[in-house]
Design an enzyme around this catalytic site. Structure first.
Site, PDB file in Angstrom:
ATOM      1  N   HIS A 113      23.565  24.920  45.247  1.00 47.11           N
ATOM      2  CA  HIS A 113      22.474  24.064  44.525  1.00 47.11           C
ATOM      3  C   HIS A 113      21.289  23.558  45.486  1.00 47.11           C
ATOM      4  CE1 HIS A 113      21.192  20.046  43.206  1.00 47.11           C
ATOM      5  NE2 HIS A 113      21.277  20.575  41.800  1.00 47.11           N
ATOM      6  N   MET A 142      21.912  21.208  32.714  1.00 47.96           N
ATOM      7  CA  MET A 142      22.565  20.948  31.641  1.00 47.96           C
ATOM      8  C   MET A 142      23.982  21.543  32.029  1.00 47.96           C
ATOM      9  SD  MET A 142      19.982  20.001  29.684  1.00 47.96           S
ATOM     10  CE  MET A 142      20.952  20.172  28.308  1.00 47.96           C
ATOM     11  N   SER A 159     -23.997  17.818  41.940  1.00 51.11           N
ATOM     12  CA  SER A 159     -22.608  17.585  42.427  1.00 51.11           C
ATOM     13  C   SER A 159     -21.821  16.544  41.812  1.00 51.11           C
ATOM     14  CB  SER A 159     -22.515  17.900  43.857  1.00 51.11           C
ATOM     15  OG  SER A 159     -21.361  17.880  44.381  1.00 51.11           O
ATOM     16  N   ARG A 194      17.296  36.115  34.218  1.00 54.96           N
ATOM     17  CA  ARG A 194      16.189  35.328  34.274  1.00 54.96           C
ATOM     18  C   ARG A 194      15.194  35.569  35.528  1.00 54.96           C
ATOM     19  NH1 ARG A 194      19.156  29.383  35.712  1.00 54.96           N
ATOM     20  NH2 ARG A 194      19.903  30.015  37.781  1.00 54.96           N
ATOM     21  N   GLY A 246      21.343  23.832  36.933  1.00 52.75           N
ATOM     22  CA  GLY A 246      22.200  22.449  37.211  1.00 52.75           C
ATOM     23  C   GLY A 246      21.898  21.309  36.290  1.00 52.75           C
ATOM     24  N   LYS A 252      17.884  31.549  28.461  1.00 45.37           N
ATOM     25  CA  LYS A 252      19.397  32.243  28.561  1.00 45.37           C
ATOM     26  C   LYS A 252      19.815  32.996  27.268  1.00 45.37           C
ATOM     27  CE  LYS A 252      22.100  30.040  30.905  1.00 45.37           C
ATOM     28  NZ  LYS A 252      22.730  28.549  31.074  1.00 45.37           N
ATOM     29  N   TYR A 262     -19.120  25.727  40.758  1.00 44.97           N
ATOM     30  CA  TYR A 262     -18.314  25.647  41.687  1.00 44.97           C
ATOM     31  C   TYR A 262     -17.272  24.580  41.966  1.00 44.97           C
ATOM     32  CZ  TYR A 262     -21.457  22.732  44.211  1.00 44.97           C
ATOM     33  OH  TYR A 262     -22.454  21.598  44.580  1.00 44.97           O
ATOM     34  N   CYS A 320     -17.538  17.667  43.666  1.00 41.26           N
ATOM     35  CA  CYS A 320     -17.204  17.340  45.116  1.00 41.26           C
ATOM     36  C   CYS A 320     -16.206  16.463  45.664  1.00 41.26           C
ATOM     37  CB  CYS A 320     -18.255  17.666  46.115  1.00 41.26           C
ATOM     38  SG  CYS A 320     -19.281  16.114  45.855  1.00 41.26           S
ATOM     39  N   ARG A 355      27.177  27.183  26.495  1.00 39.67           N
ATOM     40  CA  ARG A 355      26.272  26.832  27.717  1.00 39.67           C
ATOM     41  C   ARG A 355      24.874  26.551  27.079  1.00 39.67           C
ATOM     42  NH1 ARG A 355      26.742  31.638  31.783  1.00 39.67           N
ATOM     43  NH2 ARG A 355      25.951  30.253  33.241  1.00 39.67           N
TER      44      ARG A 355
END
Lengths: 886, 886
Positions: free
Chosen positions: B460, B108, B769, B342, B106, B27, B856, B836, B97
């Protein structure tokens, strides 16, 4: 240049020596060495083991170079002896014998009197002026050659011989004359015909067939089995050599004879001449145990000069080879010949005594002494003896020769196959045979002991049993062995197939029924001395796994330097304790658990005091509770009913707890440090007990070194959480009681993850103890309770050479250990590291422990002496830190 | 020199910028940035997050340096605004704030109107010429200060306010006048007294108390819980900053207002201005959802100039921050102020659309785009929707705002605690609340979905649910929520506590009862585009674990590049097959087994053909039979009876087989390659089936790439025995059918031993694998079926940060993988390596796979899109081969 395949020795030149065992075999190398020493050895030559390897590597074909070399050697032999192969006046006769680098008695085949044929038998008769002898020798050769080289059944020849005896109305061979043997020879030749074979009249042909038969015998099933049993890895051996030696005859009349002697008593190790001989006999007669030979001492009276010369040679050979020798000799018409010398097989007791005596006599040093005894023999030495109390009531049924010491009890079986079969099922058996032969080796190995009613102390049964460390009573002539009806009779008692007998190999006594055996106590005499040598030589400490003072006592008597693993779970099974433990387990709250644990505390204190007392001055490693809690709860309905009543809870409640504790894979479940993490109060109680026990003893002036071991750690935080709790409790108690007590906190390394994060754990721990059982289970993913379903296939297919739970899997588990060790020591150079799994008592695994540089091994109390010796042998064989391929 | 703790911004100077989020919080940094951009931001200053850290590190004490710095900043604020803190003519009022580096909506606490007291309230009245406004502001401040800073229960203030309204006979705050609010202020002050607190008249004292309250709130339970849920590791955050900003007022009359706007639609991602506002209101009124706000569009009519300025600023901000912005604004007497901007929270669908649109608009590149979407969101996007067929019959009971998309069904509960409790028991619940607040976050997370009957799209409930990707319907005003009787009523239907409802977050519709959900099919639109970007960015291939053609089809639609694991065991459970399998298992000889297997062969061929067809052109890795055979035999008496009859054997016989197959630790028992070693004919049949299936398709002109995978290998010889057999069968079939088929033979690496001998195995194998499930089980010694007994304790005590079966344990299992990889590649640089296990679909584990350099990952078909994105993110974050501490 052609390869050298043939090595001669005679009075002109000697090409080999004792160090060339790998290519000449033990027999050939020692014959050459004796020739070098100027001893009376019949001349001959050795075909090297490399030929055997060539033979098997090239589809059973002999190298081309061999033929001229053998012919050349035969010429030389003819020349030095002034005889001629196949001659009808003065024929050269030879023996053909196998001889590998490591002696394999009875395994390989021997042919005597080779060179005889329809012509040279006349020559032999003339030369010896003894027609009967010549024809007896001839028929023996035909028989042996047919049996060994051409695989004609032995029994056929026996039958023919018996036929002649029957027709003449006599019982023994001695009563047959030359004409009789001629008849035998005719009958034998007919047998060849019937079998579709021909008996070669050409001596060189006889020789080549026999040489090839020897090489072929290298891979006969008996030889393979012998190498398996004795763990002689095929890969390390080229094969057998072939010795072709001029014949000398012990059966040339009453001025001739043959015998086997030992420079010390192979049964006790006592320093005295020992042996047996037969007058007018060939060597095979002694070994086969068919006639009962005379003790060596009597030779002194019969042939004093020969006796003197023989004993001087015995002294010389023992001194030269720096070990007890097993010597074959033959006297031919008053002249002594030495046919073979080798390091003599001996009982475990003798091995120990001889090794220690040789050190005292200055012949060998301590490192050599520890190498002279097989660790497995040490265990045999500590094998059970009969309980003297039970022995008083046991039914004595007869006596034989005490051929191989120990006490054994088992169900009688009458064949080797049966012995093997029953042993596989876990049955204890005693193999009962009139006499044993090479075919019986497997069964002998499977049996607890061997009983025969024929043969002497150097009979096949006796020699092999001693080699195996199996209890044996041989030549028990009063015991009738009825193979047909499968029973034995003696002293009016009949014992049937699968009924129990007990045999005492120390005294030669046989008892009906099962007699309880007990362990000998402690170490004494030469064994104690040898193990002291071992400790001097060794780089590894040896501790014991002991849970109770009784075991700790045994361990200490056997030379353990502390306890490497005390499993505390066993302590909770006592009748007064198990219900307290169960009350703890069914507790619904920490408070209830603490209360139940409080009641267990006094017991634990007493437990630990007992151990500390027995191990005063040494470290005692105590492992916190390891198994899952479900091992402590009952299983059957009955038990649950009763327990619920005792605990004052409903059956339903108890059943619920039992159900909740069940696990799919308990080995990997809620156990070890995990129990301590979820129920810290259990570890806290145990810590308190350990410390309070130590403190009480400190106050009595005793020295106590407790080491607290946290099991199943896989994550450093598990360790630090426990260590913090232990340290806090311990330091408070030490402060409160104002004693100067040092303690250590360490961990088992048994989870693979612990190995790869050992740097973190090592930084925090005072010691690591490899729990190789669990590390093998998790490292390989083999459940020890289930791997029986496939491990045999695995070993058969060569996936694992050996059972990884018996001998540490160096390649896999060993690598994990190496990783853990490097990690742990990288952050803590003072880290003390040992092994406390079953592997701690296994010589191969101990060698590994030495090689990777552990500080100690810990094993069951009765294996401590074995471990001490094995540790010393590892040190004698390999310098620490030396890079060895494992 | 003292540390810099305070950063100011105003029309004279700006000390911070957007890059300083770590110390200014999101903020504060964005306020500074907006000031730099010349946007209309009220002046103020930020106390850095370092002060929060200092506060918590030093026993809740503020640094000494802070006081002069804050006082200095306040003076500067007074100067730039020409107002005075606490002044009775022209008082300066501020808001206090919180603002951490990562936004925690919500979580803080915020205090507005700070600086008011009995004196300055008069000043405010004068200054604004609005006594009612001044006293309303004052009473709000007292209430908020008491609630937030001094923890006086909120309800007490509500009660007092209601009392005044009741006495006056009015219903809304709007109807109260200045005198009424004075009364309220009196009542509020009494409440302070009753609570033993005092309301400070000194504004600086008010400020310090509030600053400390903000820092204190950093560690309040809600904040901690939020960080837990959102996996915001405490260690990475210094704490919250405190923003002190000059007040502007949206509640100064009908020319004032306040609102929240998004630069794009946060629900769909559509590029259009989106937002809500309330005239004559303070910001908290919008967020709290107490009054229903007006949509942004209407502002165009009410205040066209403000609307124009606002939308220009929105464009500017989005362009500047290169992401969709969530902006708070206030209009004070016609003048626009931007209070906050934000990056806006968005639904998963919006996240994907915005990321792709921003690439298309040229604002970000593809690497950035893939970083903009949480892989977990992708999964949510593929979450179920209601089955249209069932929906037709479902009972519709009402409609609210479609606040967060998806379809959810569950039992209704009326409190967050209950939601959490029931979810723990595995129940699906829908949390029903009139509105939600910060206290409900835990319950919202536990629920399948959220239903409220108050609040708007930025309430909220809406914001938090979207953040969590939970389905939510909010403001469903026609649904009566009766908390007291625990039921809801709508459309004449009553639904009681724990009865089922179903909510549709896409449409905002609510249905009584349980409606079946189905999966959306395939990928389309922006999601497909984003995942194409992902594949471009990624270094890892993504395959699927699929056993049947249906799964293979899904996998391919989701972009899988082949099958990484086909578990063949599932193929034997079909009704036609299971008894054939069982007949094979009870076979007494190899011959019988082969016969039974012969019958299974045609089924297997069809199975594999199906898979190969679906995956045409891609590799298909088929694992040979893995589970222990006992998984195929029946358990109950009934089943055994029936099966024995079917198989034509006695019950006794079957029972015996079942008994013999039982295992103590089946995870480590007779399974995997071990079954193939003991019963080679099973693997032979499977090999034959794989090859014949491939050959048939090849003949049809299809491209097939079979890879045969041998499970549970721990020893290279296991591998070579199987490989030899496979190669022989395969090569013969290929020759026989004369096709040009290539196949690979590889192994699962899942036994720790395999990791340390991977050099040997790698030399022989085409691919590895990693079976990370079993490797985790064996590496840690954690039975997956049993570790539930202790894992919660383990995570609570921080031994493992996370469940090692969900996220790969990098330190331990990861190390084993690293060892295996180094070993395997050292002897085989072409070794293809993948994962896997379940971990193959876990973003954290995929990051690990990227870091160690695997080729992979393979995961369940529905996770393929998640894996593709996670792989791309790993590549965007870390260059391969870069040494990263894991």
């Amino acid at each position: 240049m052609s390869k050298k395949y043939v090595y001669v020795w005679n009075n002109r030149r000697v090409e080999g020596n004792a160090k060339m065992k790998d290519i000449l075999g033990g027999k050939g190398a020692n014959l050459a060495e004796m020739a070098l020493l100027g001893l009376p050895v019949p001349p001959g030559f050795t075909i090297s083991t490399e030929v055997c390897k060539y033979y098997w590597d090239n589809g059973m074909k002999l190298p081309d170079d061999l033929k001229p070399a053998v012919e050349q050697a035969m010429h030389e032999l003819e020349e030095v002896l002034g005889k001629k192969f196949g001659d009808n006046d003065n024929p050269l006769l030879v023996s053909v014998r196998s001889g590998a680098a490591v002696s394999m008695p009875g395994m390989m085949d021997t042919i005597l009197n080779l060179g005889l044929n329809d012509v040279s038998v006349q020559g032999l008769a003339k030369q010896t002026n003894n027609e009967r002898f010549a024809w007896d020798s001839y028929r023996r050769f035909i028989q042996m050659f047919g049996d060994v080289s051409l695989e004609i059944p032995h029994a056929k020849f026996e039958e023919a011989l018996n036929k002649v005896k029957r027709e003449k109305g006599v019982k023994t061979d001695i009563e047959l004359d030359a004409e009789d043997f001629k008849k035998v020879v005719e009958l034998y030749k007919k047998i060849y015909q019937e079998e579709g074979k021909s008996f070669p009249q050409d001596p060189m042909e006889q020789l080549w067939i026999s040489i090839e038969a020897v090489f072929r015998s290298w891979n006969n099933p008996r030889a393979i089995k012998y190498r398996q049993i004795n763990k002689l890895d095929d890969k390390n051996f080229l094969g057998t050599a072939v010795n072709v030696v001029a014949m000398v005859f012990g059966n040339m009349g009453e001025d001739s004879g043959t015998g086997v002697v030992f420079t010390r008593d192979p049964s006790t190790g006592e320093k005295k001449y020992y042996g047996e001989f037969l007058m007018n006999a060939q060597g095979e007669d002694v070994v086969a145990g068919i006639r009962t030979p005379q003790p060596l001492d009597e030779l002194k009276n019969i042939m004093p000069d020969v006796y003197k010369e023989l004993t001087e040679i015995m002294d010389k050979l023992e001194h030269h080879f720096r070990d007890m020798q097993d010597i074959e000799f033959t006297v031919e018409r008053g002249k002594l010949y030495i046919l073979q010398t080798r390091n003599g097989k001996r009982t475990p007791a003798a091995a120990v005594k001889i090794a220690v005596d040789l050190v005292k006599e200055g012949l060998i040093n301590k490192q050599e002494a520890v190498m002279r005894v097989d660790p497995a023999d040490i265990e045999k030495l500590l094998h059970p003896v009969f309980d003297p109390e039970e022995l008083k009531r046991a039914q004595y049924i007869g006596k034989g020769l005490p051929a191989s010491p120990g006490a054994a009890t088992g169900k009688i079986v009458f064949s080797a196959e049966e012995a093997e079969e029953m042993a596989k099922k876990g049955e204890q058996v005693i193999l009962v045979r009139p006499e044993t032969s090479a075919e019986d080796v497997g069964g002998m190995n499977a049996a607890q002991g061997i009983l025969t009613n024929r043969g002497g102390m150097t009979s096949h049964a006796a020699v092999v049993a001693r080699g195996m460390g199996k209890t044996a009573v041989v030549g028990a002539e009063n015991i009738l062995i009825d193979l047909k009806n499968r029973l034995i009779k003696a002293n009016g008692v009949v014992i049937k197939d699968k009924e129990w007998i007990s045999i005492d190999g120390n005294e030669g006594k046989v008892y009906a029924g099962k007699v309880k055996t007990i362990r000998p106590e402690g170490l004494a005499g030469e064994l104690a001395t040898l193990l002291d040598y071992a400790d001097e030589v060794s780089d590894l400490g040896v501790r014991a796994n002991a849970d109770v003072p009784r075991d700790a006592k045994v361990a200490r008597e056997y030379g353990a330097q502390g306890i490497g693993l005390c499993r505390t779970e066993h302590m909770f099974f006592g009748p007064e304790r198990i219900n307290k433990m169960r009350r703890m387990i069914v507790s619904k709250s920490e408070e209830q658990r603490r209360k139940a644990l409080e009641e267990l505390l006094p017991y634990q204190i007493e437990d630990f005091k007992g151990l500390f007392k027995e191990m005063e001055g040494f470290s005692v490693t105590i492992r916190l509770l390891d198994p899952p809690l479900h091992e402590f709860v009952p299983e059957t309905d009955e038990q649950i009913k009763e327990l619920a009543k005792t605990l004052g809870i409903t059956e339903e409640e108890l059943r619920q707890t039992v159900k909740e504790l069940e696990e799919f894979n308990p080995m990997m479940g809620h156990r070890g440090v995990r129990v301590a993490i979820t129920y810290p109060e259990i570890a806290e109680m145990q810590t308190k007990a350990i410390l309070l026990a130590a403190i009480e003893l400190m106050k009595e002036g005793k020295k106590v070194h407790p080491e607290i071991m946290i099991p199943l750690v896989g994550n450093v935080k598990e360790f630090t959480i426990l260590k913090d709790s232990i340290t806090q409790i311990a330091d408070e108690l030490i402060k409160e009681h104002n004693v100067d007590l040092e303690y250590k906190v360490g961990t088992m390394i048994e989870v693979p993850r612990a190995c790869v994060v050992a740097d973190q754990i090592g930084e925090q721990a005072d010691f690591f103890s490899f729990g190789t059982n669990d590390l093998t289970q998790l490292g390989l993913g083999f459940s020890r309770d289930d791997y029986g379903k496939f491990i045999n296939d695995y070993i058969e297919k060569g996936i694992y050479e050996k059972d990884p739970f018996q001998h540490i899997d160096r390649e896999g588990v060993g690598k994990l250990i190496k990783i853990a060790l490097d990690g742990g020591r990288s952050t803590n150079p003072h880290l003390k590291v040992g092994i406390c799994g079953e592997h701690g008592g296994d010589p191969e695994s101990i060698e590994f422990a030495h090689l990777v540089g552990l500080d100690y091994v810990s094993c069951s109390p009765y294996r401590v002496p074995v471990a001490r010796l094995a540790a010393a042998q590892a040190a004698a064989k390999y310098k620490r830190g030396k890079k060895v391929n494992y």
